[in-house]
Each structure stands twice: as C-alpha cells, then as structure tokens.
Design a protein around this motif. Sequence first.
Motif, PDB file in Angstrom:
ATOM      1  N   GLU A   4       0.866  -1.183   0.000  1.00  0.00           N
ATOM      2  CA  GLU A   4       0.000   0.000   0.000  1.00  0.00           C
ATOM      3  C   GLU A   4       0.904   1.235   0.000  1.00  0.00           C
ATOM      4  OE1 GLU A   4      -3.408   1.999  -0.399  1.00  0.00           O
ATOM      5  OE2 GLU A   4      -3.343  -0.176  -0.270  1.00  0.00           O
ATOM      6  N   TYR A   5       1.215   1.723  -1.202  1.00  0.00           N
ATOM      7  CA  TYR A   5       2.109   2.867  -1.349  1.00  0.00           C
ATOM      8  C   TYR A   5       1.444   4.144  -0.835  1.00  0.00           C
ATOM      9  CZ  TYR A   5       4.937  -0.141  -4.354  1.00  0.00           C
ATOM     10  OH  TYR A   5       5.708  -1.157  -4.833  1.00  0.00           O
ATOM     11  N   ASP A   6       2.291   5.130  -0.466  1.00  0.00           N
ATOM     12  CA  ASP A   6       1.784   6.443  -0.064  1.00  0.00           C
ATOM     13  C   ASP A   6       0.900   6.990  -1.173  1.00  0.00           C
ATOM     14  OD1 ASP A   6       3.528   6.063   2.050  1.00  0.00           O
ATOM     15  OD2 ASP A   6       4.914   7.647   1.473  1.00  0.00           O
ATOM     16  N   ARG A   7      -0.111   7.771  -0.808  1.00  0.00           N
ATOM     17  CA  ARG A   7      -1.020   8.363  -1.786  1.00  0.00           C
ATOM     18  C   ARG A   7      -0.845   9.870  -1.772  1.00  0.00           C
ATOM     19  NH1 ARG A   7      -3.778   5.043  -4.440  1.00  0.00           N
ATOM     20  NH2 ARG A   7      -5.228   6.541  -5.252  1.00  0.00           N
ATOM     21  N   TYR A   8      -1.114  10.490  -2.916  1.00  0.00           N
ATOM     22  CA  TYR A   8      -0.953  11.933  -3.086  1.00  0.00           C
ATOM     23  C   TYR A   8      -2.279  12.505  -3.563  1.00  0.00           C
ATOM     24  CZ  TYR A   8       3.842  10.548  -2.630  1.00  0.00           C
ATOM     25  OH  TYR A   8       5.001  10.010  -2.147  1.00  0.00           O
ATOM     26  N   ASN A  87      -1.034   6.960  -6.335  1.00  0.00           N
ATOM     27  CA  ASN A  87      -0.057   6.378  -5.419  1.00  0.00           C
ATOM     28  C   ASN A  87       1.386   6.526  -5.905  1.00  0.00           C
ATOM     29  OD1 ASN A  87       0.006   4.550  -7.510  1.00  0.00           O
ATOM     30  ND2 ASN A  87      -0.209   2.748  -6.203  1.00  0.00           N
ATOM     31  N   MET A 133       6.410   5.457  -3.092  1.00  0.00           N
ATOM     32  CA  MET A 133       6.956   5.709  -1.770  1.00  0.00           C
ATOM     33  C   MET A 133       6.195   4.920  -0.701  1.00  0.00           C
ATOM     34  SD  MET A 133       9.075   8.051  -2.817  1.00  0.00           S
ATOM     35  CE  MET A 133       9.598   9.517  -1.987  1.00  0.00           C
ATOM     36  N   LEU A 134       6.935   4.486   0.322  1.00  0.00           N
ATOM     37  CA  LEU A 134       6.363   3.893   1.531  1.00  0.00           C
ATOM     38  C   LEU A 134       6.884   4.721   2.704  1.00  0.00           C
ATOM     39  CD1 LEU A 134       6.751   0.027   1.017  1.00  0.00           C
ATOM     40  CD2 LEU A 134       4.624   1.323   1.154  1.00  0.00           C
ATOM     41  N   ASN A 135       5.972   5.333   3.449  1.00  0.00           N
ATOM     42  CA  ASN A 135       6.362   6.195   4.571  1.00  0.00           C
ATOM     43  C   ASN A 135       7.367   7.265   4.140  1.00  0.00           C
ATOM     44  OD1 ASN A 135       4.716   4.721   6.410  1.00  0.00           O
ATOM     45  ND2 ASN A 135       6.309   3.146   6.451  1.00  0.00           N
ATOM     46  N   GLN A 136       7.103   7.870   2.996  1.00  0.00           N
ATOM     47  CA  GLN A 136       7.886   8.963   2.416  1.00  0.00           C
ATOM     48  C   GLN A 136       9.304   8.558   2.022  1.00  0.00           C
ATOM     49  OE1 GLN A 136       7.576  12.347   5.023  1.00  0.00           O
ATOM     50  NE2 GLN A 136       5.359  12.437   4.800  1.00  0.00           N
TER      51      GLN A 136
END
Length: 157
Positions: A4-8, A87, A133-136
């Motif tokens: 679950e990648y970071d979302r923008y 993502n 990204m994961l957790n930036q």
Amino acid sequence: MEPEYDRYPDQEVVWRDIRFAPARFEVWMSGQKIKSGRASSIITITLEENGLGYQGLGQVEVRHNEAALLNLLSDENMFDMYGAQGNRIVLATVPTQTNARSIDMTAMQMRWPHSRYNYDFKSDEPYACSLFMLNQRISKLAFHLDNPEKLVEFYVM
C-alpha cells in the motif's frame, strides 16, 4: 502483491532530491519478465533549475549506473515535468507529437499538459519515471519506455 504505497491527493509535489540504492531490478516486455537481477547502482534524482521544462520550472534528471541495463536504459534521463498521480510521483516528458505510441503515453497526452511540441524518444530513453513511496521513502522506481514498449523497475527489496 503490491504494498500500500503512499497516496498523493493532488498533482502538487514539493520537490526534494533523492538518492536511491535499490536491491534488485526487473525488465518487462509484453507482460513477460525478460531480465532480472541484483542491483548495484545508486540512482540519483535531481531537479535541474535550468529554466527548461514545463513552464520553466526546471527538468528532473534521473541517473543510474546499472551496468546490466546500459543497453536497455539510458544512464542519464531528463524529464520535463513532475506531479503526483494517485499512489505515485510521475516524472514525464509529454510531447504533442512523438514516436511513442503506448497506451500510457496516449493517456498522459490526454491528462497532462504537453511539455514539448515534437520529440522522438530513442529506444533506451524513457518518457516517464514513476516513484512509489512507503512512509515517504522510495520503495520502487519504474521507467516507462517505448519503441519497443518496456518497463524497467528497481526495488528496495
């Protein structure tokens, strides 16, 4: 299974330069993995404040030195613009007229502003690069190429 990648939430991205040390790479064509291996490269992603690029905001340069991929992927790549898309952060060059005919390029031409009028990509030159990204922190980087259409991916794990 993809993490679950970071979302923008919007297309705005505050730029920061990145150094990425991937553990492995994969090359995909026509849905088939054609090459993979351990990565020994450091990938650098830098905003070049050169007055070029979309609306003069500068171009983003992505460099790698992965010897196993030098015949498939140019070691120095410049992209005209960047923005968030769900993502991922996407770096791209989106010409109005081009030799890139992939579905992804066509979709980008409909969604993104055009950064150049006419540009033909070389066979080892990507038209886009996606940062996941994961957790930036960068977890995966994917180069999108055409002529022939292929995907070169680098992973942390």
